[in-house]
Design a protein around this motif. Structure first.
Motif, PDB file in Angstrom:
ATOM      1  N   VAL A 128       0.843  -1.202   0.000  1.00 38.16           N
ATOM      2  CA  VAL A 128       0.000   0.000   0.000  1.00 38.16           C
ATOM      3  C   VAL A 128       0.876   1.249   0.000  1.00 38.16           C
ATOM      4  CG1 VAL A 128      -1.741   1.298   1.288  1.00 38.16           C
ATOM      5  CG2 VAL A 128      -1.845  -1.210   1.219  1.00 38.16           C
ATOM      6  N   THR A 129       1.887   1.264   0.872  1.00 36.87           N
ATOM      7  CA  THR A 129       2.748   2.438   1.013  1.00 36.87           C
ATOM      8  C   THR A 129       3.482   2.774  -0.279  1.00 36.87           C
ATOM      9  OG1 THR A 129       3.070   1.946   3.362  1.00 36.87           O
ATOM     10  CG2 THR A 129       4.664   3.427   2.335  1.00 36.87           C
ATOM     11  N   LYS A 130       3.914   1.763  -1.006  1.00 41.40           N
ATOM     12  CA  LYS A 130       4.684   2.038  -2.230  1.00 41.40           C
ATOM     13  C   LYS A 130       3.843   2.808  -3.253  1.00 41.40           C
ATOM     14  CE  LYS A 130       3.777  -2.211  -4.905  1.00 41.40           C
ATOM     15  NZ  LYS A 130       4.372  -3.437  -5.500  1.00 41.40           N
ATOM     16  N   HIS A 131       2.525   2.576  -3.254  1.00 38.45           N
ATOM     17  CA  HIS A 131       1.665   3.297  -4.196  1.00 38.45           C
ATOM     18  C   HIS A 131       1.409   4.731  -3.747  1.00 38.45           C
ATOM     19  CE1 HIS A 131       0.845   0.008  -6.932  1.00 38.45           C
ATOM     20  NE2 HIS A 131       0.604  -0.784  -5.904  1.00 38.45           N
ATOM     21  N   VAL A 132       1.476   4.964  -2.446  1.00 38.85           N
ATOM     22  CA  VAL A 132       1.327   6.326  -1.941  1.00 38.85           C
ATOM     23  C   VAL A 132       2.543   7.164  -2.309  1.00 38.85           C
ATOM     24  CG1 VAL A 132       1.077   7.764   0.122  1.00 38.85           C
ATOM     25  CG2 VAL A 132      -0.143   5.574  -0.028  1.00 38.85           C
TER      26      VAL A 132
ATOM     27  N   PHE B 154      15.151   8.660  -7.037  1.00 41.29           N
ATOM     28  CA  PHE B 154      16.125   9.479  -7.746  1.00 41.29           C
ATOM     29  C   PHE B 154      16.355  10.784  -6.983  1.00 41.29           C
ATOM     30  CE2 PHE B 154      14.580   7.003 -11.483  1.00 41.29           C
ATOM     31  CZ  PHE B 154      15.816   6.454 -11.849  1.00 41.29           C
ATOM     32  N   GLN B 155      17.578  11.257  -7.020  1.00 36.90           N
ATOM     33  CA  GLN B 155      17.934  12.474  -6.295  1.00 36.90           C
ATOM     34  C   GLN B 155      17.101  13.672  -6.745  1.00 36.90           C
ATOM     35  OE1 GLN B 155      19.829  15.362  -7.367  1.00 36.90           O
ATOM     36  NE2 GLN B 155      19.861  16.211  -5.273  1.00 36.90           N
ATOM     37  N   HIS B 156      16.765  13.737  -8.032  1.00 35.97           N
ATOM     38  CA  HIS B 156      16.004  14.890  -8.519  1.00 35.97           C
ATOM     39  C   HIS B 156      14.551  14.877  -8.032  1.00 35.97           C
ATOM     40  CE1 HIS B 156      15.125  11.880 -11.744  1.00 35.97           C
ATOM     41  NE2 HIS B 156      13.922  12.442 -11.711  1.00 35.97           N
ATOM     42  N   GLU B 157      14.073  13.726  -7.510  1.00 31.78           N
ATOM     43  CA  GLU B 157      12.717  13.647  -6.952  1.00 31.78           C
ATOM     44  C   GLU B 157      12.706  13.858  -5.434  1.00 31.78           C
ATOM     45  OE1 GLU B 157      11.687   9.691  -8.270  1.00 31.78           O
ATOM     46  OE2 GLU B 157      10.382  10.526  -9.825  1.00 31.78           O
ATOM     47  N   TRP B 158      13.887  13.850  -4.839  1.00 28.72           N
ATOM     48  CA  TRP B 158      14.007  13.852  -3.389  1.00 28.72           C
ATOM     49  C   TRP B 158      13.355  15.071  -2.742  1.00 28.72           C
ATOM     50  CZ3 TRP B 158      14.452  10.985   0.632  1.00 28.72           C
ATOM     51  CH2 TRP B 158      14.937  11.477   1.845  1.00 28.72           C
ATOM     52  N   GLU B 159      13.661  16.259  -3.217  1.00 27.09           N
ATOM     53  CA  GLU B 159      13.110  17.473  -2.593  1.00 27.09           C
ATOM     54  C   GLU B 159      11.587  17.507  -2.690  1.00 27.09           C
ATOM     55  OE1 GLU B 159      14.513  19.623  -0.624  1.00 27.09           O
ATOM     56  OE2 GLU B 159      16.336  18.432  -0.833  1.00 27.09           O
ATOM     57  N   GLN B 160      11.057  17.020  -3.788  1.00 26.61           N
ATOM     58  CA  GLN B 160       9.606  17.021  -3.992  1.00 26.61           C
ATOM     59  C   GLN B 160       8.903  16.018  -3.069  1.00 26.61           C
ATOM     60  OE1 GLN B 160       8.431  16.009  -7.982  1.00 26.61           O
ATOM     61  NE2 GLN B 160       6.275  15.755  -7.418  1.00 26.61           N
ATOM     62  N   LYS B 161       9.510  14.844  -2.870  1.00 26.43           N
ATOM     63  CA  LYS B 161       8.852  13.769  -2.126  1.00 26.43           C
ATOM     64  C   LYS B 161       9.384  13.566  -0.710  1.00 26.43           C
ATOM     65  CE  LYS B 161       7.552  10.820  -6.046  1.00 26.43           C
ATOM     66  NZ  LYS B 161       7.613   9.435  -6.568  1.00 26.43           N
ATOM     67  N   ARG B 162      10.376  14.322  -0.324  1.00 25.24           N
ATOM     68  CA  ARG B 162      11.081  14.083   0.935  1.00 25.24           C
ATOM     69  C   ARG B 162      10.139  13.999   2.131  1.00 25.24           C
ATOM     70  NH1 ARG B 162      13.020  17.541   4.838  1.00 25.24           N
ATOM     71  NH2 ARG B 162      14.911  16.881   5.955  1.00 25.24           N
ATOM     72  N   GLU B 163       9.287  14.986   2.336  1.00 28.77           N
ATOM     73  CA  GLU B 163       8.404  15.021   3.508  1.00 28.77           C
ATOM     74  C   GLU B 163       7.371  13.896   3.476  1.00 28.77           C
ATOM     75  OE1 GLU B 163       9.010  16.794   6.136  1.00 28.77           O
ATOM     76  OE2 GLU B 163      10.740  17.619   5.070  1.00 28.77           O
ATOM     77  N   LEU B 164       6.831  13.615   2.296  1.00 29.56           N
ATOM     78  CA  LEU B 164       5.875  12.511   2.156  1.00 29.56           C
ATOM     79  C   LEU B 164       6.553  11.190   2.484  1.00 29.56           C
ATOM     80  CD1 LEU B 164       3.155  11.284   1.221  1.00 29.56           C
ATOM     81  CD2 LEU B 164       4.111  11.236  -1.107  1.00 29.56           C
TER      82      LEU B 164
END
Length: 249
Positions: free
Chosen positions: A93-97, A224-234
């Motif tokens: 479930v978590t992987k889809h979130v 990916f590092q370029h997605e990190w800032e966008q998804k970090r808090e989630l």
């Protein structure tokens, strides 16, 4: 073929345990000695030691049965598979979130052993297949588990000030740097790997605890590092929540 680094005494102890398991409370010292071709003096020493360790129990009639310590070890063995089953259910479930791959690992000395993962489709496949090991100091998973060891245990695992191997130019290189980072992990409750294991990938991990509060494993997600800032808090929120659901506390 010669067995390099083989310990004959451990092999004998293993043979004794298997023999007793086939006929619990049915064999005396002399019976086990004859079956295994081990002289009575050596068998006495083996059984006496194993009895002190709670591996075997000597009954009132002189026969032997398996001890409670083996029950504890066996229970721990099967509990790890229970954890993997629960991980697969919850992490699917978590992987889809998060839309990222989730990994489960345990600590083995100064390395992490990957136990399972729930994978999202990606053009790049993570090198974290079950059974693979990586240096604990280079991974978020490793730091999430190392953080709860005391300083004496950590210094026993990392006896040199210099940390090796260095998987990337960003891998921690000194024990002092690791200890400082582990203090932050304890304060936050989660750990990061910022391109320290694989260049171009960042990761967050949180510890999974057993019924007594001890850390038994850790979970993480990598991206990916370029997605990190966008998804970090989630990612932090979801991984910590998943770790809590998997914990027995």
């Amino acid at each position: 073929m010669e067995k390099k680094y083989w310990v004959p005494a451990l092999e004998k102890a293993n043979d004794v345990l298997l023999t007793i398991s086939e006929q619990p409370s049915g064999l005396k010292l002399i019976d086990i000695s004859k079956r295994l071709g081990i002289n009575k003096s050596s068998m006495f020493s083996l059984l006496n030691t194993m009895e002190e360790l709670d591996w075997v129990v000597r009954e009132s009639d002189g026969t032997y049965s398996l001890g409670s310590k083996l029950g504890y070890i066996g229970n721990a063995f099967f509990k790890q598979f229970s954890l993997i089953d629960r991980f697969r259910k919850e992490a699917s479930v978590t992987k889809h979130v998060i839309q990222e791959t989730i990994q489960l690992a345990k600590l083995e000395q100064h390395e992490v052993l990957y136990l399972a993962k729930e994978e999202m489709p990606s053009p790049v496949r993570l090198a974290s297949e079950p059974g693979k090991k990586l240096p604990a100091h280079s991974t978020a998973l490793g730091k999430a588990m190392l953080a709860w060891l005391d300083e004496a245990e950590l210094k026993a695992l990392f006896q040199s000030e210099e940390l090796e191997p260095c998987l990337t130019p960003l891998t921690l290189r000194s024990r002092d740097a690791l200890l400082a980072q582990l203090q932050v992990v304890r304060e936050n409750g989660y750990a990061f790997d910022l391109q320290e294991a694989v260049m171009g990938f960042c990761c967050v991990a949180a510890p999974v605890r057993g019924s007594s509060g001890e850390v038994v494993a850790a979970i993480s997600c990598s991206m990916f590092q370029h997605e990190w800032e966008q998804k970090r808090e989630l990612a932090i929120s979801e991984i910590c929540a998943l770790a809590k659901r998997l914990s027995h506390v």
